[in-house]
Write a protein that holds these residues in place. Sequence first.
Motif, PDB file in Angstrom:
ATOM      1  N   UNK A 197      -0.582   5.335  15.922  1.00  0.00           N
ATOM      2  CA  UNK A 197       0.940   5.312  15.215  1.00  0.00           C
ATOM      3  C   UNK A 197       0.333   5.054  13.804  1.00  0.00           C
ATOM      4  N   UNK A 198       1.352   5.279  13.104  1.00  0.00           N
ATOM      5  CA  UNK A 198       1.070   5.096  11.513  1.00  0.00           C
ATOM      6  C   UNK A 198       2.404   4.571  10.837  1.00  0.00           C
ATOM      7  N   UNK A 199       2.267   4.049   9.707  1.00  0.00           N
ATOM      8  CA  UNK A 199       3.265   3.972   8.784  1.00  0.00           C
ATOM      9  C   UNK A 199       2.896   4.500   7.436  1.00  0.00           C
ATOM     10  N   UNK A 248      -7.577  -2.917  19.123  1.00  0.00           N
ATOM     11  CA  UNK A 248      -7.139  -2.152  18.105  1.00  0.00           C
ATOM     12  C   UNK A 248      -7.837  -2.203  16.879  1.00  0.00           C
ATOM     13  N   UNK A 249      -7.894  -0.966  16.199  1.00  0.00           N
ATOM     14  CA  UNK A 249      -8.365  -0.863  14.790  1.00  0.00           C
ATOM     15  C   UNK A 249      -7.444  -0.059  13.813  1.00  0.00           C
ATOM     16  N   UNK A 250      -7.437  -0.773  12.343  1.00  0.00           N
ATOM     17  CA  UNK A 250      -6.537  -0.415  11.654  1.00  0.00           C
ATOM     18  C   UNK A 250      -7.253   0.223  10.315  1.00  0.00           C
ATOM     19  N   UNK A 251      -7.079   1.445  10.063  1.00  0.00           N
ATOM     20  CA  UNK A 251      -7.737   2.108   9.025  1.00  0.00           C
ATOM     21  C   UNK A 251      -6.696   2.663   7.925  1.00  0.00           C
ATOM     22  N   UNK A 252      -7.334   2.966   6.741  1.00  0.00           N
ATOM     23  CA  UNK A 252      -6.669   3.377   5.674  1.00  0.00           C
ATOM     24  C   UNK A 252      -7.475   4.351   4.811  1.00  0.00           C
ATOM     25  N   UNK A 296       1.017  -1.364  -0.024  1.00  0.00           N
ATOM     26  CA  UNK A 296       0.038   0.098  -0.223  1.00  0.00           C
ATOM     27  C   UNK A 296       0.749   1.417   0.097  1.00  0.00           C
ATOM     28  N   UNK A 297       0.684   2.311  -1.118  1.00  0.00           N
ATOM     29  CA  UNK A 297       1.659   3.353  -1.051  1.00  0.00           C
ATOM     30  C   UNK A 297       0.593   4.475  -0.387  1.00  0.00           C
ATOM     31  N   UNK A 298       0.296   4.244   0.660  1.00  0.00           N
ATOM     32  CA  UNK A 298      -0.264   5.100   1.477  1.00  0.00           C
ATOM     33  C   UNK A 298      -0.376   4.842   3.116  1.00  0.00           C
ATOM     34  N   UNK A 299      -0.986   5.757   3.723  1.00  0.00           N
ATOM     35  CA  UNK A 299      -0.724   5.849   5.097  1.00  0.00           C
ATOM     36  C   UNK A 299      -1.764   4.679   5.890  1.00  0.00           C
ATOM     37  N   UNK A 300      -1.126   3.735   6.671  1.00  0.00           N
ATOM     38  CA  UNK A 300      -2.035   2.833   7.539  1.00  0.00           C
ATOM     39  C   UNK A 300      -1.807   3.115   9.069  1.00  0.00           C
ATOM     40  N   UNK A 301      -3.079   3.468   9.581  1.00  0.00           N
ATOM     41  CA  UNK A 301      -3.017   3.893  10.957  1.00  0.00           C
ATOM     42  C   UNK A 301      -3.736   2.813  12.099  1.00  0.00           C
ATOM     43  N   UNK A 302      -3.019   2.599  13.115  1.00  0.00           N
ATOM     44  CA  UNK A 302      -3.501   1.864  14.152  1.00  0.00           C
ATOM     45  C   UNK A 302      -4.270   2.821  15.312  1.00  0.00           C
TER      46      UNK A 302
END
Length: 399
Positions: free
Chosen positions: A131-133, A158-162, A99-105
């Motif tokens: 936090x994010x990558x 926890x949840x993961x969003x994009x 994924x060429x975008x931000x993934x956030x926890x």
Amino acid sequence: MLYPHPDERFALRPLVAVAATAAAFLSLGAAASQAATVTFSASADTYVDSSRPTVNFGSLNKLRSDGSPVVRSYLRFDVQGLSGSVTKATLSLLPASSLAAVLTAHSVADNGWSESTLTDRTAPPIGVALGSVQSVVSGTALSFDVTPAVPGNGAASFALTNASSAAMSLWSREAGGTRAPQLTVVTTTAPPPPPPTDGQPSFPVRGAFFYPWFPEAWNQSGMNPFTHYHPSAGFYDSGSTAVIQKQVQAMQYGKINLGIASWWGQRTTTDSRIGTLLSTTDGMNSPFRWALYYEPEGYSDPTAGQITNDLAYIRDHYGGDPAYYRVNGRFVVFVYADGADACGMADRWALGNTLINAYVVLKVFPGYRNCVSQPARWHQYGPAVAEDSQAGNSFTISP
């Protein structure tokens, strides 16, 4: 904020309820701690899809994230068996796509959801971002610092969003092995403190900066008296035994067991009063203790030779007194600093203290933890801020 001149620091005194104590309270922590690391596997994980709001995906071996339609992943860990305080919690995941975008926890306060029944309509709200990558590469592990959401034993969700329009997937717990999500928790447990020696207080020690500058300091900077307030003890004399007794009693009432007395050098006015502080406290049969605040470092750079000379003087005149504060038999000296001090100061004090072996507590400066020379402890003098934490060394509060 640094106050290299006594007049400037004295200006803060009217803020204090106890006239003997100035603008900071210091608590020295114990010397060592024990760390432990525990890794947990997810007890539940799934994802929800806004385009299919009533469908459950809990049995799949992949989690998903998407911004359009909105797809969110949920994970829960049952944290058990921890002892001590959590110092670090890390959520680890393995992407199954890029994924060429931000993934956030995010944190999730509600831990009551079920992997087998959760849908978009029943999903709990997500909390703050932890936090994010910035980008995700398939097969390259991801790590999120989720420490604020793991206070100790108990469930943690926890949840993961994009937010992008690109979808991505991660391996779920059903994938098993090294691909499954993990939560790694680091805890620290302070060992029992050593028994007090020499009648000294044990850690944590609670101290207050103390200024034996009066009556001289009532007249300065063109003001007499140098205050806009009305000290309950009047314009007192720091050499008065009766005044010292009341000040010690007041500090003890405030659960303070150490006075850090300003000391401007040998044969100065402050030096002439240290003996009275000690003898008065001895006469009270009080457990209260005293240490000196070495002020010359705040306006000069004493050589190692001068430091040795001053420390020997303090040792011979005060360090062995029953009311003087010692740690494992070593007399304690706090050291002020100016805005230009850096690791060179730590080097000078290490060299100057070689033959004396005093318990030296230096004032911090940027980068102090990286200095080769390290004193027994560090402290901060920062009356302009309410709180300051120097982890593993001291915690300071100011009125």
